[in-house]
Motif scaffolding. Structure first.
Motif, PDB file in Angstrom:
ATOM      1  N   GLU A   1       0.832  -1.200   0.000  1.00  0.00           N
ATOM      2  CA  GLU A   1       0.000   0.000   0.000  1.00  0.00           C
ATOM      3  C   GLU A   1       0.865   1.249   0.000  1.00  0.00           C
ATOM      4  OE1 GLU A   1      -2.247  -0.956   3.467  1.00  0.00           O
ATOM      5  OE2 GLU A   1      -3.999  -1.550   2.303  1.00  0.00           O
ATOM      6  N   TYR A   2       1.977   1.230   0.745  1.00  0.00           N
ATOM      7  CA  TYR A   2       2.914   2.349   0.707  1.00  0.00           C
ATOM      8  C   TYR A   2       3.451   2.544  -0.703  1.00  0.00           C
ATOM      9  CZ  TYR A   2       3.278   3.099   5.753  1.00  0.00           C
ATOM     10  OH  TYR A   2       3.021   3.394   7.049  1.00  0.00           O
ATOM     11  N   ALA A   3       3.800   1.462  -1.371  1.00  0.00           N
ATOM     12  CA  ALA A   3       4.351   1.549  -2.723  1.00  0.00           C
ATOM     13  C   ALA A   3       3.335   2.162  -3.682  1.00  0.00           C
ATOM     14  CB  ALA A   3       4.782   0.170  -3.209  1.00  0.00           C
ATOM     15  N   VAL A   4       2.090   1.726  -3.613  1.00  0.00           N
ATOM     16  CA  VAL A   4       1.050   2.287  -4.480  1.00  0.00           C
ATOM     17  C   VAL A   4       0.825   3.760  -4.150  1.00  0.00           C
ATOM     18  CG1 VAL A   4      -1.400   2.167  -5.063  1.00  0.00           C
ATOM     19  CG2 VAL A   4      -0.054   0.081  -4.894  1.00  0.00           C
ATOM     20  N   GLY A   5       0.835   4.094  -2.889  1.00  0.00           N
ATOM     21  CA  GLY A   5       0.669   5.492  -2.482  1.00  0.00           C
ATOM     22  C   GLY A   5       1.795   6.371  -2.974  1.00  0.00           C
ATOM     23  N   VAL A   6       3.018   5.886  -2.895  1.00  0.00           N
ATOM     24  CA  VAL A   6       4.168   6.652  -3.365  1.00  0.00           C
ATOM     25  C   VAL A   6       4.111   6.825  -4.879  1.00  0.00           C
ATOM     26  CG1 VAL A   6       6.678   6.575  -3.653  1.00  0.00           C
ATOM     27  CG2 VAL A   6       5.670   6.095  -1.433  1.00  0.00           C
ATOM     28  N   ILE A   7       3.769   5.769  -5.591  1.00  0.00           N
ATOM     29  CA  ILE A   7       3.664   5.848  -7.053  1.00  0.00           C
ATOM     30  C   ILE A   7       2.584   6.855  -7.445  1.00  0.00           C
ATOM     31  CG2 ILE A   7       2.986   4.568  -9.115  1.00  0.00           C
ATOM     32  CD1 ILE A   7       4.422   2.134  -7.841  1.00  0.00           C
ATOM     33  N   ALA A   8       1.459   6.836  -6.770  1.00  0.00           N
ATOM     34  CA  ALA A   8       0.381   7.781  -7.070  1.00  0.00           C
ATOM     35  C   ALA A   8       0.824   9.218  -6.784  1.00  0.00           C
ATOM     36  CB  ALA A   8      -0.856   7.435  -6.269  1.00  0.00           C
TER      37      ALA A   8
END
Length: 55
Positions: free
Chosen positions: A15-22
């Protein structure tokens, strides 16, 4: 019995990775908009008018 129930209170690594990418994608899009010619001219106009205000 209370220890058997686990509540998720934070995000997991994916979820952190998706948040950072967004966030990075949004920042890149915003950068492209702000650095475009028309928007740059508008921002310069706004700043110019703000600096030339008579008090």
């Amino acid at each position: 019995m209370a220890s058997a129930v686990r509540r998720d209170t934070g995000m997991v690594t994916s979820e952190y990775a998706v948040g950072v990418i967004a966030a990075v994608a949004f920042a890149a899009a915003l950068y492209k908009v702000v650095t475009s010619g028309q928007v740059g001219e508008e921002l310069q106009g706004v700043v110019g008018r703000a600096l030339n205000v008579q008090m």
